[in-house]
Design a protein around this motif. Structure first.
Motif, PDB file in Angstrom:
ATOM      1  N   ASP A 257      -8.723 -12.380  26.867  1.00  0.00           N
ATOM      2  CA  ASP A 257      -9.386 -11.547  26.907  1.00  0.00           C
ATOM      3  C   ASP A 257      -7.718 -12.475  28.881  1.00  0.00           C
ATOM      4  N   LYS A 258      -8.078 -13.223  28.952  1.00  0.00           N
ATOM      5  CA  LYS A 258      -7.332 -13.298  30.384  1.00  0.00           C
ATOM      6  C   LYS A 258      -5.530 -12.918  29.394  1.00  0.00           C
ATOM      7  N   ASP A 259      -5.439 -13.586  28.222  1.00  0.00           N
ATOM      8  CA  ASP A 259      -3.187 -13.292  28.191  1.00  0.00           C
ATOM      9  C   ASP A 259      -3.723 -12.093  28.733  1.00  0.00           C
ATOM     10  N   CYS A 260      -4.202 -10.933  27.933  1.00  0.00           N
ATOM     11  CA  CYS A 260      -4.227  -9.583  27.712  1.00  0.00           C
ATOM     12  C   CYS A 260      -4.104  -9.241  29.410  1.00  0.00           C
ATOM     13  N   SER A 261      -5.152  -9.779  30.274  1.00  0.00           N
ATOM     14  CA  SER A 261      -4.796  -9.217  31.741  1.00  0.00           C
ATOM     15  C   SER A 261      -3.868  -9.326  31.831  1.00  0.00           C
TER      16      SER A 261
ATOM     17  N   GLN B 137       0.597  -9.065  35.137  1.00  0.00           N
ATOM     18  CA  GLN B 137       1.045  -9.739  35.938  1.00  0.00           C
ATOM     19  C   GLN B 137       2.278  -9.617  35.591  1.00  0.00           C
ATOM     20  N   ARG B 138       2.471  -9.745  33.992  1.00  0.00           N
ATOM     21  CA  ARG B 138       3.931 -10.052  33.575  1.00  0.00           C
ATOM     22  C   ARG B 138       4.872  -8.493  33.063  1.00  0.00           C
ATOM     23  N   GLY B 139       3.750  -7.483  32.817  1.00  0.00           N
ATOM     24  CA  GLY B 139       4.742  -6.093  33.107  1.00  0.00           C
ATOM     25  C   GLY B 139       3.418  -5.570  32.915  1.00  0.00           C
ATOM     26  N   LYS B 140       3.042  -3.960  32.273  1.00  0.00           N
ATOM     27  CA  LYS B 140       2.412  -3.148  32.322  1.00  0.00           C
ATOM     28  C   LYS B 140       2.195  -2.829  30.783  1.00  0.00           C
ATOM     29  N   GLY B 141       0.617  -2.349  30.067  1.00  0.00           N
ATOM     30  CA  GLY B 141       0.309  -1.138  29.223  1.00  0.00           C
ATOM     31  C   GLY B 141      -0.138   0.007  29.802  1.00  0.00           C
ATOM     32  N   TRP B 142      -0.102   0.239  28.360  1.00  0.00           N
ATOM     33  CA  TRP B 142      -1.213   1.548  28.480  1.00  0.00           C
ATOM     34  C   TRP B 142      -1.638   1.807  27.163  1.00  0.00           C
ATOM     35  N   VAL B 143      -2.719   2.693  26.830  1.00  0.00           N
ATOM     36  CA  VAL B 143      -3.907   3.344  25.993  1.00  0.00           C
ATOM     37  C   VAL B 143      -3.747   4.733  25.450  1.00  0.00           C
ATOM     38  N   CYS B 144      -4.403   4.490  24.309  1.00  0.00           N
ATOM     39  CA  CYS B 144      -4.806   6.339  24.550  1.00  0.00           C
ATOM     40  C   CYS B 144      -6.072   6.593  23.854  1.00  0.00           C
ATOM     41  N   GLU B 145      -6.571   6.966  24.840  1.00  0.00           N
ATOM     42  CA  GLU B 145      -7.983   7.373  24.773  1.00  0.00           C
ATOM     43  C   GLU B 145      -8.246   8.827  24.233  1.00  0.00           C
ATOM     44  N   ILE B 146      -9.305   8.378  23.075  1.00  0.00           N
ATOM     45  CA  ILE B 146      -9.707  10.509  22.754  1.00  0.00           C
ATOM     46  C   ILE B 146     -11.324  10.350  22.731  1.00  0.00           C
TER      47      ILE B 146
END
Length: 146
Positions: free
Chosen positions: A34-38, A43-52
């Motif tokens: 989870d820390k890697d994901c965070s 910190q390192r970049g950015k993420g996006w999600v798709c929610e349904i």
């Protein structure tokens, strides 16, 4: 379908999607914490999600530090609905708006992911790690693809 930036509160559901995939599976799910994901989404970049219906069914993460696509995964129950393409395009638009450095990724050979990246204009540049196909994309190639 709702597409939005990933937040730390999404990590639990991101991990569910990551561990549900049938290709490019982690040999040990504990390898991606989870820390890697965070770190990657804050910190390192950015993420996006798709929610349904309040459930995350896909996500992507770009890493500006290593000029790498760290993740792009769609839950198997939601494949072939265009989710991966939207996450991919959103991520690359953002990445190349931040910097013009070439970006790379790797994926297992002979997978749908390998075919997907080739169709999106990624160029095979060799082998990475334990036999994965390495792809690269430049800002110029991305602009011409759009």
């Amino acid at each position: 379908m709702i597409f939005r930036e990933a937040q730390n509160d999404d990590i639990q559901q991101i991990q569910v999607v990551r561990n549900a995939v049938k290709e490019n599976m982690l040999s040990d799910p504990a390898l991606v914490t989870d820390k890697d994901c965070s770190d990657y989404i804050t910190q390192r970049g950015k993420g996006w999600v798709c929610e349904i219906d309040g459930e995350i069914v896909g996500f992507s993460i770009a890493d500006l530090v290593d000029n790498n696509i760290w993740a792009l995964f769609v839950h198997p129950d939601f494949e072939a609905k265009g989710i991966g393409k939207i996450l991919h395009d959103t991520m690359l638009d953002w990445y190349f708006a931040q910097q013009k450095e070439m970006v790379w990724l790797s994926t297992s050979p002979g997978t749908r992911a390998e075919k997907f990246y080739a169709l999106q204009g990624w160029k095979v540049t060799g082998v990475y790690g334990k036999g994965e196909t390495r792809f690269e994309m430049t800002a110029t190639e991305w602009e011409h693809k759009k």
